[in-house]
Design an enzyme around this catalytic site. Structure first.
Site, mmCIF file in Angstrom:
data_model
loop_
_atom_site.group_PDB
_atom_site.id
_atom_site.type_symbol
_atom_site.label_atom_id
_atom_site.label_comp_id
_atom_site.label_asym_id
_atom_site.label_seq_id
_atom_site.Cartn_x
_atom_site.Cartn_y
_atom_site.Cartn_z
ATOM 1 N N HIS A 154 1.098 -1.691 0.295
ATOM 2 C CA HIS A 154 -0.022 0.173 0.331
ATOM 3 C C HIS A 154 0.528 1.212 -0.383
ATOM 4 O O HIS A 154 1.217 2.304 -1.247
ATOM 5 C CB HIS A 154 -0.870 0.314 0.934
ATOM 6 C CG HIS A 154 -1.528 -1.188 1.844
ATOM 7 N ND1 HIS A 154 -2.251 -1.572 0.610
ATOM 8 C CD2 HIS A 154 -1.586 -2.451 1.976
ATOM 9 C CE1 HIS A 154 -3.131 -2.595 1.078
ATOM 10 N NE2 HIS A 154 -2.758 -3.337 1.685
ATOM 11 N N ASP A 155 0.878 1.115 1.412
ATOM 12 C CA ASP A 155 2.000 2.495 1.464
ATOM 13 C C ASP A 155 3.488 3.100 0.446
ATOM 14 O O ASP A 155 3.473 4.571 -0.151
ATOM 15 C CB ASP A 155 2.215 2.973 2.657
ATOM 16 C CG ASP A 155 1.306 3.100 4.109
ATOM 17 O OD1 ASP A 155 2.128 2.308 4.640
ATOM 18 O OD2 ASP A 155 0.274 3.156 3.163
#
Ligand code: RIB
Ligand code: CA
Length: 310
Positions: free
Chosen positions: A240-241
């Site tokens: 994700h990040d």
């Protein structure tokens, strides 16, 4: 001239990869990391952030911010990230000291002391610290160049509830402040991060780097992949990040639409949902570049090349 950024983070193995990517990239000047409670409590996210900075061989200052959402009890995600938040590989206790100043005061002071439009905020966790800074010092809001955040979901729907993504769900009131602030927003929702899946080949590429960073990234991925592969039956797990940092480095890897996105803060059933007007069926003002697509291979090529520099 490198782009000045502050990373607000709740490490989290995927936060760790995002931080390493930023610290490895000369196009970015990471002024500081501000830790927030999220995946695990603040006492761990600030410690994890310091460990990640040291793993990268840097001395980037780390500040601790809020230990709980603006108005709600903290919800954590040890079931995904393990009890330390960085399970997968033991790292030495950090020697880098935690900055004495509160992260929210640091955000206010830093935005006031730099020319307007020169600092980009990159939140990778719940938006509590940034919302608290905006509430404490509204004068800093127009000084923020851009906010590029990981959070939300539309077509992909929720991961912590059927309707909401974790970062938004933990502090929906904070998210509403950010999404209504008028600051230019780029949003990396699950719609795109679930297309940035790891693979066994990539994990082995990381291990083959033969460096502490490569070993850590491979071990973290081995650990947190197990949750998503069991839940979604996918071959890999969503990173994700790192999508936030990859966007800053190579925006052409991503596609999206500038649309209106509002946050549900009233309903228990859909609390924290990012209600994205993807089909423009309302006359609500567009307030966010909502990202839906990524060149997955280009993303992992960038990650491998940059992490190989550390
Ligand atoms: O829903 C995914 C997000 O929640 C990621 O930022 C992960 O680190 C957790 O904070
Ligand atoms: Ca995170």
């Amino acid at each position: 001239m490198p782009r000045k950024i502050i990373i607000d983070t709740d490490p989290g193995q995927d936060d760790a990869v995002a931080i390493l990517l930023a610290l490895a990239s000369p196009e970015l000047e990471v002024l500081s990391l501000t830790a927030v409670a999220g995946n695990v409590p603040l006492v761990l996210t600030e410690r994890n952030a310091r460990q990640i900075v040291e793993l990268a061989g840097k001395t980037t200052p780390v500040y601790a911010g809020r230990s709980a959402p603006l108005q709600r009890k903290l919800v954590t995600a040890e079931h995904v990230h393990g009890k330390t938040g960085l399970d997968g590989i033991p790292l030495p206790a950090p020697r880098l000291p935690l900055q004495p100043q509160d992260a929210v005061d640091h955000l206010v002071d830093t935005l006031r002391s730099h020319p307007p439009g020169t600092i980009t905020l990159c939140p990778l966790g719940p938006l509590t610290n940034i919302a608290a800074a905006f509430l404490a010092a509204p004068d800093i809001i127009p000084r923020v160049a851009e906010i590029v955040l990981m959070g939300g979901a539309y077509f992909e729907v929720g991961n912590i509830t059927p309707a909401a993504e974790f970062n938004i769900y933990v502090d929906p009131e904070a998210a509403q402040i950010i999404f209504r602030s008028g600051v230019p927003l780029v949003v990396m929702p699950l719609d795109v991060t679930h297309k940035a899946l790891t693979s066994r080949d990539w994990v082995e590429e990381m291990r083959a780097l033969g460096t502490p960073v490569g070993q850590a990234v491979a071990s973290w991925t081995d650990f947190f992949e197990r949750y998503d592969t069991a839940k979604y039956g996918s071959a890999g797990a969503p990173l994700h990040d790192p999508c936030v940092i990859a966007y800053l480095l190579e925006p052409s890897l991503f596609t999206g639409r500038h649309i209106n996105v509002e946050i549900e803060t009233g309903s228990d059933l859909t609390l924290g949902m990012t209600v994205a007007d993807w089909w423009r069926v309302t006359d609500r003002e567009p307030n966010a570049m909502f990202i839906g697509g990524v060149d997955r291979n280009g993303f992992y090529r960038l990650l491998t090349e940059r992490l190989g520099r550390l």
